[in-house]
Design a protein around this motif. Sequence first.
Motif, PDB file in Angstrom:
ATOM      1  N   ASP A 200      57.807 142.830  74.481  1.00 40.71           N
ATOM      2  CA  ASP A 200      59.191 142.925  74.952  1.00 40.71           C
ATOM      3  C   ASP A 200      60.054 141.743  74.518  1.00 40.71           C
ATOM      4  N   VAL A 201      59.441 140.777  73.818  1.00 41.58           N
ATOM      5  CA  VAL A 201      60.203 139.649  73.285  1.00 41.58           C
ATOM      6  C   VAL A 201      59.694 139.295  71.895  1.00 41.58           C
ATOM      7  N   THR A 202      60.566 138.671  71.116  1.00 39.28           N
ATOM      8  CA  THR A 202      60.145 138.034  69.871  1.00 39.28           C
ATOM      9  C   THR A 202      60.370 136.535  70.016  1.00 39.28           C
ATOM     10  N   VAL A 203      59.527 135.750  69.392  1.00 38.39           N
ATOM     11  CA  VAL A 203      59.646 134.301  69.447  1.00 38.39           C
ATOM     12  C   VAL A 203      60.583 133.854  68.326  1.00 38.39           C
ATOM     13  N   VAL A 204      61.747 133.363  68.700  1.00 32.89           N
ATOM     14  CA  VAL A 204      62.699 132.848  67.715  1.00 32.89           C
ATOM     15  C   VAL A 204      62.288 131.456  67.276  1.00 32.89           C
ATOM     16  N   SER A 205      61.872 130.630  68.229  1.00 32.75           N
ATOM     17  CA  SER A 205      61.439 129.274  67.906  1.00 32.75           C
ATOM     18  C   SER A 205      60.509 128.757  68.995  1.00 32.75           C
ATOM     19  N   ALA A 206      59.525 127.989  68.563  1.00 39.64           N
ATOM     20  CA  ALA A 206      58.653 127.243  69.478  1.00 39.64           C
ATOM     21  C   ALA A 206      58.603 125.839  68.917  1.00 39.64           C
ATOM     22  N   ARG A 207      59.150 124.861  69.642  1.00 39.34           N
ATOM     23  CA  ARG A 207      59.331 123.527  69.089  1.00 39.34           C
ATOM     24  C   ARG A 207      59.283 122.474  70.192  1.00 39.34           C
ATOM     25  N   SER A 208      59.077 121.255  69.792  1.00 38.70           N
ATOM     26  CA  SER A 208      59.203 120.163  70.741  1.00 38.70           C
ATOM     27  C   SER A 208      60.676 120.037  71.122  1.00 38.70           C
ATOM     28  N   ARG A 209      60.938 119.963  72.410  1.00 38.74           N
ATOM     29  CA  ARG A 209      62.335 119.911  72.866  1.00 38.74           C
ATOM     30  C   ARG A 209      63.014 118.591  72.514  1.00 38.74           C
ATOM     31  N   TYR A 210      62.275 117.501  72.567  1.00 35.91           N
ATOM     32  CA  TYR A 210      62.883 116.183  72.418  1.00 35.91           C
ATOM     33  C   TYR A 210      62.505 115.458  71.134  1.00 35.91           C
ATOM     34  N   TRP A 211      61.523 115.968  70.416  1.00 32.22           N
ATOM     35  CA  TRP A 211      61.019 115.275  69.226  1.00 32.22           C
ATOM     36  C   TRP A 211      62.106 115.225  68.153  1.00 32.22           C
ATOM     37  N   PRO A 212      62.346 114.067  67.514  1.00 33.04           N
ATOM     38  CA  PRO A 212      63.475 113.935  66.591  1.00 33.04           C
ATOM     39  C   PRO A 212      63.225 114.402  65.168  1.00 33.04           C
ATOM     40  N   PHE A 213      61.980 114.742  64.820  1.00 35.55           N
ATOM     41  CA  PHE A 213      61.716 115.226  63.462  1.00 35.55           C
ATOM     42  C   PHE A 213      60.455 116.093  63.500  1.00 35.55           C
ATOM     43  N   ALA A 215      59.997 118.987  64.530  1.00 31.40           N
ATOM     44  CA  ALA A 215      59.844 119.502  65.895  1.00 31.40           C
ATOM     45  C   ALA A 215      59.041 120.801  65.944  1.00 31.40           C
ATOM     46  N   GLU A 216      59.245 121.691  64.954  1.00 33.34           N
ATOM     47  CA  GLU A 216      58.472 122.932  64.921  1.00 33.34           C
ATOM     48  C   GLU A 216      57.071 122.701  64.374  1.00 33.34           C
ATOM     49  N   ALA A 217      56.935 121.799  63.410  1.00 38.44           N
ATOM     50  CA  ALA A 217      55.630 121.515  62.820  1.00 38.44           C
ATOM     51  C   ALA A 217      54.665 120.950  63.859  1.00 38.44           C
ATOM     52  N   VAL A 218      55.155 120.067  64.709  1.00 38.88           N
ATOM     53  CA  VAL A 218      54.299 119.480  65.753  1.00 38.88           C
ATOM     54  C   VAL A 218      53.749 120.560  66.672  1.00 38.88           C
ATOM     55  N   ALA A 219      54.593 121.523  67.013  1.00 39.85           N
ATOM     56  CA  ALA A 219      54.181 122.582  67.937  1.00 39.85           C
ATOM     57  C   ALA A 219      53.219 123.576  67.301  1.00 39.85           C
ATOM     58  N   LYS A 220      53.052 123.522  65.982  1.00 40.75           N
ATOM     59  CA  LYS A 220      52.146 124.438  65.287  1.00 40.75           C
ATOM     60  C   LYS A 220      50.747 123.846  65.101  1.00 40.75           C
ATOM     61  N   LEU A 224      46.690 118.639  68.425  1.00 42.81           N
ATOM     62  CA  LEU A 224      47.716 117.593  68.355  1.00 42.81           C
ATOM     63  C   LEU A 224      48.929 117.942  69.207  1.00 42.81           C
ATOM     64  N   ARG A 225      49.334 119.212  69.168  1.00 42.15           N
ATOM     65  CA  ARG A 225      50.542 119.605  69.893  1.00 42.15           C
ATOM     66  C   ARG A 225      50.431 119.390  71.397  1.00 42.15           C
ATOM     67  N   GLU A 226      49.227 119.470  71.925  1.00 36.80           N
ATOM     68  CA  GLU A 226      49.058 119.311  73.371  1.00 36.80           C
ATOM     69  C   GLU A 226      49.392 117.891  73.827  1.00 36.80           C
ATOM     70  N   PHE A 227      49.276 116.924  72.915  1.00 36.40           N
ATOM     71  CA  PHE A 227      49.572 115.535  73.255  1.00 36.40           C
ATOM     72  C   PHE A 227      50.933 115.089  72.713  1.00 36.40           C
ATOM     73  N   ALA A 228      51.274 115.555  71.503  1.00 40.06           N
ATOM     74  CA  ALA A 228      52.441 115.013  70.809  1.00 40.06           C
ATOM     75  C   ALA A 228      53.749 115.736  71.114  1.00 40.06           C
ATOM     76  N   THR A 229      53.687 116.945  71.626  1.00 35.09           N
ATOM     77  CA  THR A 229      54.919 117.722  71.809  1.00 35.09           C
ATOM     78  C   THR A 229      55.786 117.171  72.938  1.00 35.09           C
ATOM     79  N   TRP A 230      55.186 116.624  73.964  1.00 38.65           N
ATOM     80  CA  TRP A 230      55.873 116.111  75.156  1.00 38.65           C
ATOM     81  C   TRP A 230      56.436 117.237  76.010  1.00 38.65           C
TER      82      TRP A 230
END
Length: 241
Positions: A200-213, A215-220, A224-230
């Motif tokens: 019922d939904v499509t994912v447009v973006s999954a990213r770190s909310r506050y990370w300055p660079f 942001a999407e790569a970290v979440a992938k 690592l993403r469990e610690f670095a995404t914040w």
Amino acid sequence: MKDPSIRRSLALFRAFRHEQEDPEACYSLLARDAADQVEAYGGPVKARTVVDVGGGGGYFTEEFRRRGAGAYLFEPDVGELGPKPPAGSVVADGYLLPLADAVADVCFSSNVLEHVADPQTFLSEMVRVTRPGGLIYVSFTNWLSPWGGHEWAPWHYLGAERARARYRRRTGRPAKHTLGENLFAVHIGPTLRQVRARDDVTVVSARSRYWPFLAEAVAKAPGLREFATWNLLLILRRCPP
């Protein structure tokens, strides 16, 4: 959406450091930033209906209203509303919103998912009240991030009870959050798998909310993403029925 600037991330970090003594400045800045993110993905909110689920004192609702939206706050905890909640605020549980299906152009939730025992039911309710094609904004602080324990972070890495005890010794008062009662260990990997499995939904973006660079790569990056995404930001689009 392009990655935000380092200057913006530093401004948010400084505001978070002074959240306790100056919540007005902290949450007003966060509300402006979140509204900018919503508009970056979904266009101007002017004349659109925004449902703010679990928005506490109403900073987000008020910011959307300043931008011309018809914004409505639904908050389950009367204590979180504060002395002057936005007009028309409703005390309501995010598991069962008193709204008809498909009434919202934007359904918004900032840093609430880690405070509910059943995140998937909470998300399902957000999807239900969003119109087909509408935007769903969800952010949450994942448990293994440096801020996962909230006011008793980063000592949560050594165990929740030990971290809470340390907080009480240091401040002389009990911690606001208790793991398993009003704070839950939500992880990025399982959440992404569950959301992507929905029809019922499509994912447009999954990213770190506050990370300055990156942001999407970290979440992938598993692990690592469990610690670095914040803090994970999910932008979802409601699919047609």
